[in-house]
Write an enzyme that holds these catalytic residues in place. Structure first.
Site, mmCIF file in Angstrom:
data_model
loop_
_atom_site.group_PDB
_atom_site.id
_atom_site.type_symbol
_atom_site.label_atom_id
_atom_site.label_comp_id
_atom_site.label_asym_id
_atom_site.label_seq_id
_atom_site.Cartn_x
_atom_site.Cartn_y
_atom_site.Cartn_z
ATOM 1 N N GLU A 181 -32.211 36.618 15.923
ATOM 2 C CA GLU A 181 -33.356 35.977 16.576
ATOM 3 C C GLU A 181 -34.292 37.004 17.197
ATOM 4 O O GLU A 181 -35.523 36.860 17.129
ATOM 5 C CB GLU A 181 -32.877 34.980 17.626
ATOM 6 C CG GLU A 181 -32.233 33.736 17.014
ATOM 7 C CD GLU A 181 -31.731 32.757 18.046
ATOM 8 O OE1 GLU A 181 -31.885 33.024 19.263
ATOM 9 O OE2 GLU A 181 -31.170 31.711 17.653
ATOM 10 N N HIS A 214 -36.068 25.988 18.133
ATOM 11 C CA HIS A 214 -34.837 25.404 18.668
ATOM 12 C C HIS A 214 -34.863 23.876 18.660
ATOM 13 O O HIS A 214 -33.855 23.254 18.990
ATOM 14 C CB HIS A 214 -34.590 25.922 20.084
ATOM 15 C CG HIS A 214 -34.026 27.310 20.115
ATOM 16 N ND1 HIS A 214 -34.762 28.417 19.784
ATOM 17 C CD2 HIS A 214 -32.793 27.774 20.419
ATOM 18 C CE1 HIS A 214 -34.011 29.503 19.896
ATOM 19 N NE2 HIS A 214 -32.812 29.138 20.270
#
Length: 331
Positions: A181, A214
């Site tokens: 990420e 997310h």
């Protein structure tokens, strides 16, 4: 918050890993170089959207009916996100080639992969993050039945790390997710966004891709009916806010240090700590001693945010910073 506020044009110029356009001045008081034109900016936004969609989409290419925490699902997702992350620097290279932006910095260094200044770039951001979590760390020590020496012995016990490495959920939360990420959403996106918006707006814009990414957890929670629809969306909104603030912080660290290692370690540390249990702290039997630690941690964090991320600690002149007596490194 100080996370998103530039510390003056000169300090941001020294922190940014990428900037385009000829610099109108030099030296510590020089104005930052002008932003890139609309072509490179649209290309940067599209590249960032493509990166975010590719990362999230790679999690669903397997089409498994099992939940996300099942070991077989985690292992398959490891494969897909590692492939996307390995290809993500190609988005930066392609953006550079298509827009004609010239960078006087090798691509690995632009992505924060360099040895110079690596030790302080690893330790100082982690120390800063631990200071922010001073209250939760004190709370953890109060509630933990172990003594400090017991914890140190476990930390240096190879068997403990063998168990951790054998746990795919631990690997996901502490290794794979932080590494991939931060590489995709910070190291690859910021070099494309900074030349268009400047460092300050890039610190705010970059986490939006991270926070929106997310939201895919909503799909699984609805699919397995993990709560009511309203509670699922409220949880998603909270997670978006939290991850966006956290993303702004690690973006700030990346620009200030010019290294990827610090953001990755801070991401791993925050994953292990979770969101601070403020409610539990307010009801804690020793809250009179604990709550000042929460406040002290936040105050020290704000005071030390810029001093502990001073770019000169981390080696060399960051890419595209104004050079003494010369033009910026990007033209």
């Amino acid at each position: 918050m100080a996370l998103s506020q530039p510390a003056g044009a000169s300090s941001w110029a020294a922190a940014a890993p990428a900037r385009t356009g000829p610099g109108p001045g030099t030296g510590p008081g020089a104005a930052p170089a002008p932003a890139a034109g609309p072509g490179p900016c649209w290309a940067a936004v599209l590249a960032c959207l493509s990166l975010a969609c590719s990362y999230v989409g790679s999690l669903y290419v397997w089409g498994s009916p099992l939940p996300r925490d099942h070991p077989s699902v985690i292992k398959r997702r490891f494969t897909s996100v590692l492939v996307v992350s390995g290809l993500s620097p190609a988005f930066v290279w392609l953006w550079k080639e298509l827009t004609g932006v010239k960078l006087d910095t090798p691509l690995p260094a632009l992505l924060g992969l360099r040895l110079e200044g690596l030790v302080p770039a690893t330790l100082l951001p982690l120390l800063l993050t631990m200071i922010l979590f001073l209250g939760p760390l004190i709370q953890l020590s109060m509630d933990c039945p172990w003594r400090w020496l017991d914890g140190i012995r476990v930390a240096f016990d190879p068997r403990f790390w063998v168990l951790c490495l054998g746990d795919v959920r631990w690997l996901r939360n502490q290794v794979v997710a932080p590494l991939t990420e931060e590489l995709v959403f910070r190291a690859c996106m910021l070099p494309m966004l900074v030349p268009c918006t400047g460092p300050g707006p890039a610190v705010l814009a970059c986490p939006l891709f991270f926070g929106v990414a997310h939201f895919h957890h909503v799909i699984e929670q609805l699919r397995f009916r993990q709560g009511s629809v309203s509670s699922i969306f409220m949880s998603a909104a909270f997670q978006f806010s939290y991850t966006a603030v956290f993303g702004a912080y690690t973006a700030f660290l990346f620009l200030r240090t010019g290294h990827l290692a610090g953001p990755v370690l801070c991401h791993s540390f925050c994953n292990s700590m979770g969101f601070p249990a403020v409610g539990a702290a307010l009801e804690h039997p020793r809250r009179r001693a604990l709550l000042p630690c929460y406040l002290l941690g936040v105050l020290l964090f704000l005071l030390l945010l810029h001093p502990l991320t001073e770019p000169t600690f981390f080696g060399g002149t960051p890419a595209c910073a104004p050079r003494p007596g010369g033009p910026p490194a990007c033209s």
